[in-house]
Design a protein around this motif. Structure first.
Motif, short mmCIF file in Angstrom:
data_model
loop_
_atom_site.label_atom_id
_atom_site.label_comp_id
_atom_site.label_asym_id
_atom_site.label_seq_id
_atom_site.Cartn_x
_atom_site.Cartn_y
_atom_site.Cartn_z
N ASN A 243 -18.57 13.28 -16.71
CA ASN A 243 -18.05 14.63 -16.42
C ASN A 243 -19.09 15.71 -16.74
N ASN A 244 -19.87 15.50 -17.81
CA ASN A 244 -20.90 16.48 -18.16
C ASN A 244 -21.93 16.62 -17.05
N GLU A 245 -22.29 15.50 -16.46
CA GLU A 245 -23.23 15.57 -15.34
C GLU A 245 -22.66 16.38 -14.20
N ALA A 246 -21.36 16.18 -13.95
CA ALA A 246 -20.71 16.95 -12.89
C ALA A 246 -20.65 18.43 -13.24
N MET A 247 -20.38 18.73 -14.52
CA MET A 247 -20.29 20.13 -14.94
C MET A 247 -21.65 20.82 -14.83
N GLU A 248 -22.72 20.09 -15.11
CA GLU A 248 -24.04 20.68 -14.93
C GLU A 248 -24.29 21.04 -13.48
N LEU A 249 -23.90 20.13 -12.58
CA LEU A 249 -24.04 20.41 -11.15
C LEU A 249 -23.20 21.62 -10.76
N LEU A 250 -21.96 21.67 -11.28
CA LEU A 250 -21.08 22.80 -10.95
C LEU A 250 -21.66 24.11 -11.49
N GLY A 251 -22.27 24.05 -12.70
CA GLY A 251 -22.88 25.26 -13.25
C GLY A 251 -24.05 25.75 -12.41
N LEU B 286 -14.58 23.15 -8.67
CA LEU B 286 -15.26 23.44 -7.40
C LEU B 286 -14.53 24.53 -6.64
N VAL B 287 -13.21 24.43 -6.58
CA VAL B 287 -12.41 25.42 -5.86
C VAL B 287 -12.55 26.80 -6.51
N GLU B 288 -12.51 26.84 -7.84
CA GLU B 288 -12.64 28.14 -8.54
C GLU B 288 -13.99 28.79 -8.27
N ASN B 289 -15.06 27.98 -8.31
CA ASN B 289 -16.40 28.53 -8.07
C ASN B 289 -16.55 29.04 -6.64
N ILE B 290 -16.06 28.25 -5.67
CA ILE B 290 -16.21 28.66 -4.27
C ILE B 290 -15.36 29.89 -3.99
#
Length: 597
Positions: free
Chosen positions: A278-286, A413-417
């Protein structure tokens, strides 16, 4: 009796406090005696000083009187009255200062009488001299009574000073005795208190040492791995008994907690594996969120989405739609994973996710209703609506279902977009507000000035035609005065619409200010520009405008045209002045006409 540590400390504190209070009282008493001695010494010194000053004033007065009698020069006695007054004042003060000593008081009164008599004699002789009777005044001096009187005064003053000096010496001896007593009192009292405190502390600390040793030994064994060690002996002190009981309770609970921790280590190991993923995914999202907030155009936004979403949700093709408020449609701005994911545009009513205001997915064929925008050959998909402040801003379409372990990724992802779409819409609205006139919807003067500089640079580089049309509504003030400013605003909006429709979309139509308009045209020769302007002038003159049922009369405009010439090196301000001058000439020539600069 003193079983608890608190009671022992209170007892020691009480003993120390009593000793300190007694020592402080003794020191205070001795200090007061010393202060009284010092004050009395100061008092005696003041008496001695006043006696000396009185004699000095009398001698000065006598000297001035003799000088005046001998020389008959009044300047010798110019300070006589002041000296006499000073002597009388000081002898009166002296009489008040020695009232506490009967013997000295009697002497002071005697000195006061002798001084008054001597001053009376001097005053009478000065009075005779001031009347010019110098011989008579000198005869009084020759008698010699003044020397006798002055000798008596000096004798009485010496007696007072001698007595005060003897008293001063006695008081100084007393003060020294007080100082020696205070020194002995401080040294002895502090020594007694130190010995008493150390003795009491030794007794208390010696009783604490055994209890602390037992508890420390038990804690050390427990820390080395012996979880069964407990403190079961009596400590001899209430607080240490409670501390031992607390340690035993803590050891029991810690032993149970360590057993539970060992049981949960396996679960934690599994959770760490999932957390790393999940951390890897959060880094991508950041990283994606940082770039989304910096995006300025839809193309940049689409490029960021296509680069990051496949990495956040690997193996899932999809498309992003943004809501166009003007057409009430959702238009596809990005797609990934497949060349034909989703349709180009769709209506909000075509998607069940937008209708329901929540996620909508189909995981098995026929398992739920299918959105109208989904192709017939697609059996599984997921639609996620994008909302901001209760309004639809877009739609995330995924051509697959989202597993439970990826749900948090989808939410982030939805919140960021959605945030990025809102930010881009706000930037677009803000730019529109800064470059458009709020009344007519045309470009404002600020945008015109920036655009004109850019068009001049382009025309200079490409050697193309560039024209400027300055237009002004004729007799516009009459409309405002007769029908009101609301009618005038309606006329401005109508004429702005007519001007906008008369020129090409890439021509720049601006409201220059008030009832003035300015049009920047490119690639038009002068003849074509005059024809277009004449067509506009003719159509405006045929307009029949009404406001609240009242006809506003004939509406006409005057026009001034200026062409940019590369050879003349015109600046933006130069060509605007030329067009404005041509417009002024059109007004001067009768209005409703075109003048070329």
């Amino acid at each position: 009796m003193l079983h608890s540590l608190t009671s022992r400390i209170v007892f020691v504190g009480s003993i120390v406090s009593v000793n300190l209070i007694c020592l402080s009282g003794l020191l205070l008493s001795a200090s007061n005696s010393m202060i009284a001695s010092f004050e009395w010494n100061s008092h005696k010194q003041k008496i001695t000083e006043i006696v000396s000053e009185t004699l000095s004033d009398l001698r000065e007065a006598q000297a001035e009187e003799r000088g005046y009698l001998l020389t008959t020069d009044p300047s010798f006695a110019k300070d006589f009255d002041d000296r006499v007054a000073s002597a009388l004042s000081k002898v009166n003060i002296l009489e008040q200062l020695v009232q506490d000593n009967p013997v000295q008081h009697e002497r002071a009164q005697s000195l006061q009488i002798a001084t008054n008599e001597r001053i009376d004699t001097l005053t009478k002789q000065i009075a005779l001299a001031r009347q010019g009777r110098f011989d008579e005044a000198r005869s009084r001096v020759v008698i010699g009574q003044g020397r006798v009187d002055m000798a008596i005064i000096v004798q009485k003053a010496d007696e007072i000073r001698q007595t005060e000096q003897e008293l001063l010496i006695a008081r100084e001896a007393t003060a020294r005795a007080h100082v020696n007593w205070n020194r002995k009192l401080v040294i002895g009292g502090c020594l007694i208190i130190v010995l008493l405190v150390n003795g009491l502390l030794f007794i208390v600390l010696n009783g604490m040492r055994r209890s602390i040793s037992l508890i420390v030994h038990a804690m050390s064994d427990f820390g080395n791995g012996n979880r069964t060690v407990r403190v079961n002996e009596q400590m001899g002190c209430t607080e240490f008994d409670m501390l031992a009981q607390g340690y035993n309770t803590m050891a029991d609970r810690l032993d149970a907690a360590m057993q539970a921790q060992e049981a949960s280590d396996l679960k934690l190991h599994k959770a760490n594996t999932e957390l790393k993923r999940n951390n890897e995914a959060m880094e991508l999202l950041g990283e994606m969120a940082h770039r989304l907030q910096a995006a300025r155009t839809s193309e940049e936004l689409a490029a960021i989405i296509c680069a990051f979403v496949p990495r956040v949700l690997p193996g899932i093709p999809g498309a992003l739609y943004t809501h166009n408020h003007a057409t009430n449609q959702l238009e596809r701005i990005a797609q990934w994973g497949n060349a034909s994911v989703g349709c180009d545009s769709l209506l909000p009513s075509d998607c069940w996710a937008l209708r329901l205001g929540q996620s909508h997915s189909v995981s098995t064929p026929g398992g739920d209703v299918t959105c109208q925008h989904v192709a017939c050959d697609v059996s599984t998909y997921h639609c996620e609506p994008l909302f901001a402040s209760g309004e639809v801003v877009g739609l995330l379409y995924l051509q697959s279902t989202v597993e439970e372990e990826n749900r948090f990724r989808l939410v982030a992802l939805v919140e960021n977009i959605a945030s990025a779409l809102v930010n881009q819409n706000l930037q677009k609205d803000l730019r529109d507000q800064t470059i458009h006139d709020p009344l007519t919807g045309l470009f404002n003067r600020r945008y015109m000035e920036e655009s004109l500089k850019a068009e001049i640079a382009t025309a200079t580089r490409d050697d193309t035609a560039l024209g400027l049309i300055m237009a002004d509504i004729d007799h516009f003030k009459h409309i405002n005065d007769e029908f009101g400013h609301d009618a005038g605003d309606m006329v401005l909006r109508t004429i702005a619409c007519e001007i906008q429709n008369s020129f090409r979309s890439h021509d720049i139509v601006c409201r220059f200010g008030g009832e003035e308009f300015l049009i920047i045209t490119t690639s038009h020769p002068l003849e074509t520009l005059i024809q277009r302007t004449e067509s506009l002038r003719s159509s405006l003159s045929k307009l029949e405008l009404h406001y609240n049922g009242q006809p506003l009369g004939k509406t006409t405009m005057s026009f001034g045209i200026a062409m940019w010439d590369k050879a003349l090196h015109h600046t933006a301000s130069d060509i605007i002045r030329q067009a404005d001058a041509a417009l002024y000439q059109a007004k001067k020539d009768g209005r409703n006409r075109i003048v070329v600069a």
